[in-house]
Design a protein around this motif. Structure first.
Motif, PDB file in Angstrom:
ATOM      1  N   PHE A 185       0.830  -1.206   0.000  1.00 45.06           N
ATOM      2  CA  PHE A 185       0.000   0.000   0.000  1.00 45.06           C
ATOM      3  C   PHE A 185       0.865   1.257   0.000  1.00 45.06           C
ATOM      4  CE2 PHE A 185      -1.540   3.394   2.769  1.00 45.06           C
ATOM      5  CZ  PHE A 185      -2.608   3.853   2.012  1.00 45.06           C
ATOM      6  N   VAL A 186       1.947   1.248   0.787  1.00 44.33           N
ATOM      7  CA  VAL A 186       2.843   2.406   0.831  1.00 44.33           C
ATOM      8  C   VAL A 186       3.408   2.696  -0.558  1.00 44.33           C
ATOM      9  CG1 VAL A 186       5.020   3.289   1.772  1.00 44.33           C
ATOM     10  CG2 VAL A 186       3.427   2.045   3.255  1.00 44.33           C
ATOM     11  N   VAL A 187       3.840   1.648  -1.259  1.00 39.96           N
ATOM     12  CA  VAL A 187       4.391   1.814  -2.610  1.00 39.96           C
ATOM     13  C   VAL A 187       3.342   2.378  -3.558  1.00 39.96           C
ATOM     14  CG1 VAL A 187       5.363   0.596  -4.592  1.00 39.96           C
ATOM     15  CG2 VAL A 187       6.083  -0.018  -2.273  1.00 39.96           C
ATOM     16  N   ILE A 188       2.119   1.839  -3.495  1.00 43.49           N
ATOM     17  CA  ILE A 188       1.044   2.325  -4.373  1.00 43.49           C
ATOM     18  C   ILE A 188       0.730   3.784  -4.082  1.00 43.49           C
ATOM     19  CG2 ILE A 188      -1.400   2.047  -4.942  1.00 43.49           C
ATOM     20  CD1 ILE A 188      -1.099  -0.926  -4.448  1.00 43.49           C
ATOM     21  N   PHE A 189       0.749   4.148  -2.805  1.00 41.23           N
ATOM     22  CA  PHE A 189       0.465   5.540  -2.440  1.00 41.23           C
ATOM     23  C   PHE A 189       1.470   6.491  -3.081  1.00 41.23           C
ATOM     24  CE2 PHE A 189       1.283   9.198   0.287  1.00 41.23           C
ATOM     25  CZ  PHE A 189       0.006   9.745   0.399  1.00 41.23           C
ATOM     26  N   PHE A 190       2.771   6.153  -3.018  1.00 38.38           N
ATOM     27  CA  PHE A 190       3.783   7.018  -3.617  1.00 38.38           C
ATOM     28  C   PHE A 190       3.672   7.052  -5.141  1.00 38.38           C
ATOM     29  CE2 PHE A 190       6.175   6.393   0.451  1.00 38.38           C
ATOM     30  CZ  PHE A 190       6.268   7.731   0.770  1.00 38.38           C
ATOM     31  N   LEU A 191       3.216   5.959  -5.740  1.00 41.72           N
ATOM     32  CA  LEU A 191       3.069   5.926  -7.193  1.00 41.72           C
ATOM     33  C   LEU A 191       1.973   6.865  -7.676  1.00 41.72           C
ATOM     34  CD1 LEU A 191       3.477   2.123  -8.022  1.00 41.72           C
ATOM     35  CD2 LEU A 191       5.023   3.986  -8.669  1.00 41.72           C
ATOM     36  N   ILE A 192       0.866   6.926  -6.924  1.00 32.10           N
ATOM     37  CA  ILE A 192      -0.280   7.718  -7.370  1.00 32.10           C
ATOM     38  C   ILE A 192      -0.329   9.102  -6.734  1.00 32.10           C
ATOM     39  CG2 ILE A 192      -1.647   5.654  -7.798  1.00 32.10           C
ATOM     40  CD1 ILE A 192      -3.117   6.119  -5.215  1.00 32.10           C
ATOM     41  N   ASN A 193       0.684   9.446  -5.936  1.00 37.80           N
ATOM     42  CA  ASN A 193       0.712  10.768  -5.309  1.00 37.80           C
ATOM     43  C   ASN A 193       1.300  11.778  -6.297  1.00 37.80           C
ATOM     44  OD1 ASN A 193       0.351  12.657  -3.268  1.00 37.80           O
ATOM     45  ND2 ASN A 193       2.405  12.342  -2.469  1.00 37.80           N
ATOM     46  N   VAL A 194       0.521  12.042  -7.336  1.00 40.91           N
ATOM     47  CA  VAL A 194       0.953  12.914  -8.435  1.00 40.91           C
ATOM     48  C   VAL A 194       0.364  14.304  -8.222  1.00 40.91           C
ATOM     49  CG1 VAL A 194       0.956  13.244 -10.934  1.00 40.91           C
ATOM     50  CG2 VAL A 194       1.035  10.935  -9.967  1.00 40.91           C
ATOM     51  N   ASN A 195       1.126  15.321  -8.608  1.00 36.50           N
ATOM     52  CA  ASN A 195       0.665  16.696  -8.471  1.00 36.50           C
ATOM     53  C   ASN A 195      -0.632  16.924  -9.250  1.00 36.50           C
ATOM     54  OD1 ASN A 195       0.582  19.424  -7.855  1.00 36.50           O
ATOM     55  ND2 ASN A 195       1.921  19.995  -9.558  1.00 36.50           N
ATOM     56  N   GLY A 196      -1.622  17.464  -8.554  1.00 40.32           N
ATOM     57  CA  GLY A 196      -2.915  17.731  -9.166  1.00 40.32           C
ATOM     58  C   GLY A 196      -3.957  16.661  -8.912  1.00 40.32           C
ATOM     59  N   TRP A 197      -3.533  15.500  -8.423  1.00 37.47           N
ATOM     60  CA  TRP A 197      -4.483  14.425  -8.131  1.00 37.47           C
ATOM     61  C   TRP A 197      -5.064  14.525  -6.724  1.00 37.47           C
ATOM     62  CZ3 TRP A 197      -2.889   9.024 -10.445  1.00 37.47           C
ATOM     63  CH2 TRP A 197      -2.736   9.159 -11.818  1.00 37.47           C
ATOM     64  N   TYR A 198      -4.413  15.299  -5.853  1.00 42.90           N
ATOM     65  CA  TYR A 198      -4.843  15.465  -4.453  1.00 42.90           C
ATOM     66  C   TYR A 198      -5.029  14.105  -3.773  1.00 42.90           C
ATOM     67  CZ  TYR A 198      -5.741  20.149  -6.169  1.00 42.90           C
ATOM     68  OH  TYR A 198      -5.607  21.396  -6.753  1.00 42.90           O
ATOM     69  N   THR A 199      -4.052  13.219  -4.019  1.00 48.69           N
ATOM     70  CA  THR A 199      -4.132  11.871  -3.455  1.00 48.69           C
ATOM     71  C   THR A 199      -4.186  11.897  -1.941  1.00 48.69           C
ATOM     72  OG1 THR A 199      -2.836  11.090  -5.337  1.00 48.69           O
ATOM     73  CG2 THR A 199      -3.026   9.607  -3.454  1.00 48.69           C
ATOM     74  N   TYR A 200      -3.415  12.817  -1.345  1.00 48.36           N
ATOM     75  CA  TYR A 200      -3.352  12.901   0.110  1.00 48.36           C
ATOM     76  C   TYR A 200      -4.729  13.184   0.715  1.00 48.36           C
ATOM     77  CZ  TYR A 200      -1.920  14.481   4.737  1.00 48.36           C
ATOM     78  OH  TYR A 200      -1.784  14.631   6.087  1.00 48.36           O
TER      79      TYR A 200
END
Length: 370
Positions: A214-229
């Motif tokens: 899950f940690v790896v997936i979070f960093f993969l999709i934490n792209v600018n403009g996606w507001y993943t956080y």
């Protein structure tokens, strides 16, 4: 580096500075190790076997995170030399990014341990509140037998709202305790529930391999403009509300006598362990995202692009606190209570308290004869 010790422009460090830094690091590390060792000795003296095992898992997790950090330190120069495009000599990752990753690993370890300690502490507060409920003060709710087994929308809505207010009321607790203590009225149910919670705590603590994914997936999709956080915070919230509603529904069925022969039959897939797996994921993800917040706060700024808009950060922190309190004070204690009514009860802890109850009953009989 030898000699009197003035710093030079070449990057040499005075020997006394090295000695002081070394002493501080070793002293703090040794102090933490002695503190954990002493805590383990106290837990063994008090026969807190479950909490002692949890402490050992804390040591294992800290050792794992420390090894990851050491591996990054040893191999950082080789990692930096790896290029995305050899023709442009563009590094795969910068030295600063590796340094920030060190800080994140340390922050994750600290926050995760603090969250786990808070979880078991708040859960015990909830169960200690139950100890004041006596058999003479409440009776179980009864419903018309023809109304039993209904699964309409209003029932589920009632279970949803109940997890926020009066999750386990006096009547519910007294009913389940009576059912559990039919065989031996001398059984110390409250003390048993405290240790049952500690056993469940062992399973929700720790960072399993699927959590690292899950940690790896979070960093993969934490792209600018996606507001993943921001939006990923709703995943543990939705799961927690679903789990809490399910547990409240199981509680309602048991106290109202709807197929109360085995509580396990009312859980998803008839396996309470699946619910514990979800609670494990919820608590870890929540601590991970709070750790991510503090990491970005120190490494970058509160307004960094990796965090999104500042309003999103405030909402995320509120959700994080809500998840931690609700899961620790309501969901996990309720799960521990319900699982004691089925086949997945804490057998070793039960046998231990059963012997104590039988010993107390024998002593009471001898005293009455005398």
């Amino acid at each position: 580096m030898a000699g009197g010790g003035e710093a030079t422009a070449d990057g040499f460090t005075p020997t006394w500075v090295v000695a002081v830094v070394y002493t501080v690091i070793v002293g703090v590390s040794y102090g933490v190790e002695r503190l954990l060792h002493r805590a383990g000795e106290r837990l063994k003296e008090k026969q807190k076997t479950a909490l002692y095992e949890a402490l050992q898992k804390i040591k294992e997790e800290l050792m794992l995170l420390g090894f990851i950090s050491l591996l990054l330190t040893v191999s950082e120069k080789r990692i930096v030399k790896i290029c995305v495009s050899p023709g442009k000599k563009v590094p795969l990752i910068s030295l600063k990014a590796i340094h920030d990753l060190h800080i994140f690993i340390f922050t994750l370890a600290i926050v995760h341990v603090i969250y786990c300690v808070l979880t078991v502490f708040i859960g015990k507060l909830k169960i200690r509140h139950w100890r004041y409920w006596r058999d003479s003060t409440a009776e179980a709710d009864q419903i018309d037998p023809q109304g039993r087994g209904t699964y309409n929308l209003m029932t589920w809505l009632h279970c949803f709202w109940k997890q926020f207010c009066g999750s386990v009321n006096e009547s519910d607790y007294v009913t389940l305790r009576r059912e559990f203590m039919k065989a031996n009225p001398m059984f110390n149910f409250h003390k048993y529930m405290i240790e049952a919670l500690e056993v469940d705590f062992i399973y929700v603590f720790g960072i399993s391999w699927y959590l690292w994914i899950f940690v790896v997936i979070f960093f993969l999709i934490n792209v600018n403009g996606w507001y993943t956080y921001f939006w990923i915070a709703f995943i543990p919230l939705i799961l927690l509300l679903a789990v809490g509603t399910k547990l409240e529904h199981v509680l309602m069925l048991l106290v109202r006598g709807v197929d109360a022969s085995n509580a396990d039959d009312h859980f998803w897939f008839r396996r309470p362990s699946f619910v514990l797996l979800l609670i494990h994921f919820i608590l870890f993800q929540n601590s991970f995202e709070i750790a991510f917040f503090f990491w970005t706060w120190t490494a970058y700024s509160p307004h960094a692009c990796v965090m999104g808009q500042f309003a999103y950060v405030i909402v995320r922190l509120v959700i994080g606190v809500f998840i931690q309190v609700l899961c620790s004070y309501n969901t996990l204690p309720l799960y521990s209570l319900l699982t004691q009514m089925g086949e997945y009860y804490c057998k070793e802890v039960f046998l231990k308290h059963q012997k104590e109850a039988e010993g107390g009953k024998g002593a009471e009989t001898t005293a009455s004869k005398a």
